[in-house]
Design a protein around this motif. Structure first.
Motif, PDB file in Angstrom:
ATOM      1  N   SER A  13      -4.530  -4.286   3.256  1.00 54.72           N
ATOM      2  CA  SER A  13      -4.771  -5.564   2.604  1.00 54.72           C
ATOM      3  C   SER A  13      -6.173  -5.546   1.989  1.00 54.72           C
TER       4      SER A  13
ATOM      5  N   GLN B 247      -8.518  -7.613   2.451  1.00 61.35           N
ATOM      6  CA  GLN B 247      -9.500  -7.920   3.496  1.00 61.35           C
ATOM      7  C   GLN B 247      -9.800  -6.680   4.338  1.00 61.35           C
ATOM      8  N   LYS B 248      -8.759  -5.950   4.724  1.00 56.88           N
ATOM      9  CA  LYS B 248      -8.952  -4.752   5.529  1.00 56.88           C
ATOM     10  C   LYS B 248      -9.663  -3.666   4.730  1.00 56.88           C
TER      11      LYS B 248
ATOM     12  N   ARG C 153      -0.238  -4.993   0.001  1.00 60.28           N
ATOM     13  CA  ARG C 153      -0.025  -5.554   1.338  1.00 60.28           C
ATOM     14  C   ARG C 153      -0.737  -6.889   1.485  1.00 60.28           C
ATOM     15  N   HIS C 154      -0.034  -7.855   2.034  1.00 58.76           N
ATOM     16  CA  HIS C 154      -0.661  -9.117   2.399  1.00 58.76           C
ATOM     17  C   HIS C 154      -1.535  -8.896   3.631  1.00 58.76           C
ATOM     18  N   HIS C 155      -2.496  -9.795   3.831  1.00 58.30           N
ATOM     19  CA  HIS C 155      -3.380  -9.648   4.987  1.00 58.30           C
ATOM     20  C   HIS C 155      -2.650 -10.007   6.274  1.00 58.30           C
ATOM     21  N   TYR C 156      -2.829  -9.171   7.283  1.00 63.88           N
ATOM     22  CA  TYR C 156      -2.225  -9.398   8.599  1.00 63.88           C
ATOM     23  C   TYR C 156      -3.347  -9.315   9.615  1.00 63.88           C
ATOM     24  N   PRO C 157      -3.753 -10.431  10.219  1.00 59.01           N
ATOM     25  CA  PRO C 157      -4.982 -10.463  11.018  1.00 59.01           C
ATOM     26  C   PRO C 157      -4.890  -9.816  12.380  1.00 59.01           C
TER      27      PRO C 157
END
Length: 261
Positions: A143, A145-146, A177-181
């Motif tokens: 993602s 963010q990652k 990819r969507h963000h997955y926290p």
């Protein structure tokens, strides 16, 4: 013992690496002994003799087969619940000698280790896979963010240096990819498959280009197969005809519960 063979380098991307290898000693990423290349002949030979690619593995998910499964070349879990992907090729086990170098690369940001892992793949595995016909080679994406947090996508850093047919297009942009926290480490197989659902998508401008094509997806580590299965589902839902996984390290059965996976 077979010797480590250098692959032709792309100019000018690897010019600095070539200069360093010519004039500076290099520590092997496995045994840390100083010699000419990023992985020494002894360690390369150990992988060549005992790497996972030497063993009878499920053609679909790459897991080591049980004796009763060998005749069909297909593991029982894949027979019971067939994955969306069609084939999987794995270099070695997750518990093998490349585990620590991969962790140094991913978590300590030692980028040179990524180059060395690509070189190891090319030296041991590229010729075995050279007849695979595909149109695209895509890394498992991170993602945004990652990617910002880590600074690089480990799968892409390895995949972009893998030797393959020239007409196979490599791209880190097609699959997103969507963000997955939350981390999946320690999750059950069922939870992994549920949590990853809907995490991936194809950039709209590429959907028409991948129609009826064969796509190779590269991942650094395959554990339950949930991530790669979801990616294959998304690719096929968008018109891809065949999905092949190329994996650096494969977790054993049952899934190894390791801190970083």
């Amino acid at each position: 013992m077979a010797q480590y063979t250098q692959r032709p380098m792309r100019f000018p991307e690897n010019i600095l690496q070539a200069i360093c290898e010519r004039f500076l000693p290099t520590a092997c990423i496995v045994c840390q002994q100083f010699q000419d290349y990023s992985i020494c002949n002894n360690c390369l030979g150990a992988l060549r003799d005992d790497g996972l690619f030497n063993y009878q593995c499920c053609y679909q998910c790459g897991i080591t087969l049980q004796p009763e499964e060998i005749s069909q070349q297909h593991c029982a879990p894949c027979q019971i619940s067939e994955p969306y992907f069609d084939e999987t090729y794995c270099l070695d086990r997750y518990t093998g000698i490349l585990q620590e170098p991969l962790h140094e690369f991913k978590y300590q940001k030692r980028i040179a280790f990524g180059h060395a892992l690509s070189s190891t793949w090319n030296a041991l595995f590229s010729m075995q896979l050279e007849n695979i016909d595909a149109s695209y080679l895509l890394p498992v994406p991170l993602s945004i963010q990652k990617l910002s947090q880590r600074g690089f996508n480990q799968s892409w850093e390895i995949a972009k240096r893998i030797d393959c047919r020239k007409y196979i297009q490599k791209s880190p942009y097609i699959l997103q990819r969507h963000h997955y926290p939350e981390h999946q480490a320690g999750s059950s197989i069922e939870n992994r498959h549920q949590s990853i659902r809907g995490m991936f998508y194809i950039q709209e401008k590429y959907i028409e280009k991948i129609q009826h094509k064969t796509v190779i997806v590269f991942d650094d580590v395959m554990t339950s197969g949930a991530t790669l299965n979801e990616i294959a589902r998304v690719l096929k839902d968008n018109g891809v005809s065949r999905v092949i996984n190329w994996v650096l390290l494969r977790a054993a059965r049952p899934i190894e519960r390791a801190q970083h996976v």
